[in-house]
Design an enzyme around this catalytic site. Sequence first.
Site, mmCIF file in Angstrom:
data_model
loop_
_atom_site.group_PDB
_atom_site.id
_atom_site.type_symbol
_atom_site.label_atom_id
_atom_site.label_comp_id
_atom_site.label_asym_id
_atom_site.label_seq_id
_atom_site.Cartn_x
_atom_site.Cartn_y
_atom_site.Cartn_z
ATOM 1 N N ASP A 230 0.865 -1.248 -0.046
ATOM 2 C CA ASP A 230 -0.014 -0.037 -0.113
ATOM 3 C C ASP A 230 0.914 1.097 -0.051
ATOM 4 O O ASP A 230 0.436 2.286 -0.042
ATOM 5 C CB ASP A 230 -0.819 0.208 1.359
ATOM 6 N N SER A 252 -7.499 5.134 0.035
ATOM 7 C CA SER A 252 -7.894 4.046 -0.708
ATOM 8 C C SER A 252 -9.364 3.752 -0.461
ATOM 9 O O SER A 252 -9.941 4.080 0.876
ATOM 10 C CB SER A 252 -6.816 3.052 -0.262
ATOM 11 N N GLN A 302 -5.659 -1.729 -6.825
ATOM 12 C CA GLN A 302 -6.209 -0.790 -5.681
ATOM 13 C C GLN A 302 -6.877 0.384 -6.572
ATOM 14 O O GLN A 302 -6.629 1.025 -7.889
ATOM 15 C CB GLN A 302 -5.173 -0.356 -4.871
#
Length: 317
Positions: A230, A252, A302
């Site tokens: 991430d 996110s 993502q």
Amino acid sequence: MSPPQDLEDEQGGGDPPGDLRSVLVTSVLNLEPLDEDLYRGRHYWVPSTQRLFGGQIVGQALVAAAKSVSEDVHVHSLHCYFVRKGDPKVPVLYQVEQTRTGASFSVRFVKAVQHGRPIFICQASFQKAQPSPMQHQFSMPAVPPPEELLSHEALIDQYLRDPQLQEKYRVGLNQIAAQEVPIEIRVVNPPTPGQLKEMEPRQMFWVRAQGYIGEGDMKMHCCVAAYISDYAFLGTAVLPHHWQYEVDFMVSLDHSMWFHAPFRADHWMLYECESPWAGGSRGLVHGRLWRQDGVLAVSCAQEGVIRVKPQGPKSNL
């Protein structure tokens, strides 16, 4: 997915010097059991946004899920949604639901809770090792090895010493330099200040966990990779636009990972990131984590919210 045996020569990179255990294992991903399928996780690093780092929540949720399966199965995918802002002032509770335990595949549902409300939900799927004659993968990009690249700290220092660097970038780099992130990064082909207006929505950097993890359980390396995956990921979508717009809000929305081959997260891996699309105040990013020997270890995807505002007028000062 088989245990990470004999990866020393295959993946390359060797062990970090010394006996210092990675803080990602000893602290960040070391959950406190409270009851059956109920765990508490604490925070190590909080971004300057004062929101919980998404990679921490994904990694801790995967740790909780992995504790409910047998040693002979390994995670092959996870799919997550971030549903509320995380509060860095209080711990996170992880509730695991054993959705299904099958002969080949097992599924676990994890809910992360703060203040009595879910902030994150995740489905993780585990599989017993099953050899297959059908195999293929893309080729790893040809890039310089990490040993030939500047450390993240040295690269930031090089930027800050450039008199042509705009003040907005100088402020941002100083903020990054002050962060105590438990991972190491070596950027591939870093842009010069003069190239910042011509960037594509792509970036590559070598990454590994700080400290020593060792071979151990492959599931722990997957949890560390979930944390790493991430970092700077969604920002790939901003690269072609950051000279024109200032990011006002970026978080996110969801995060997915697929684990293909054994690896060690404390050895260098190449993180190849690209953003095929942005629009509607959202950005989509895809990523691949490559072992140094060219094996594709992990794939990621993502989507996140990205709200921007035009850059202010240039100052003559």
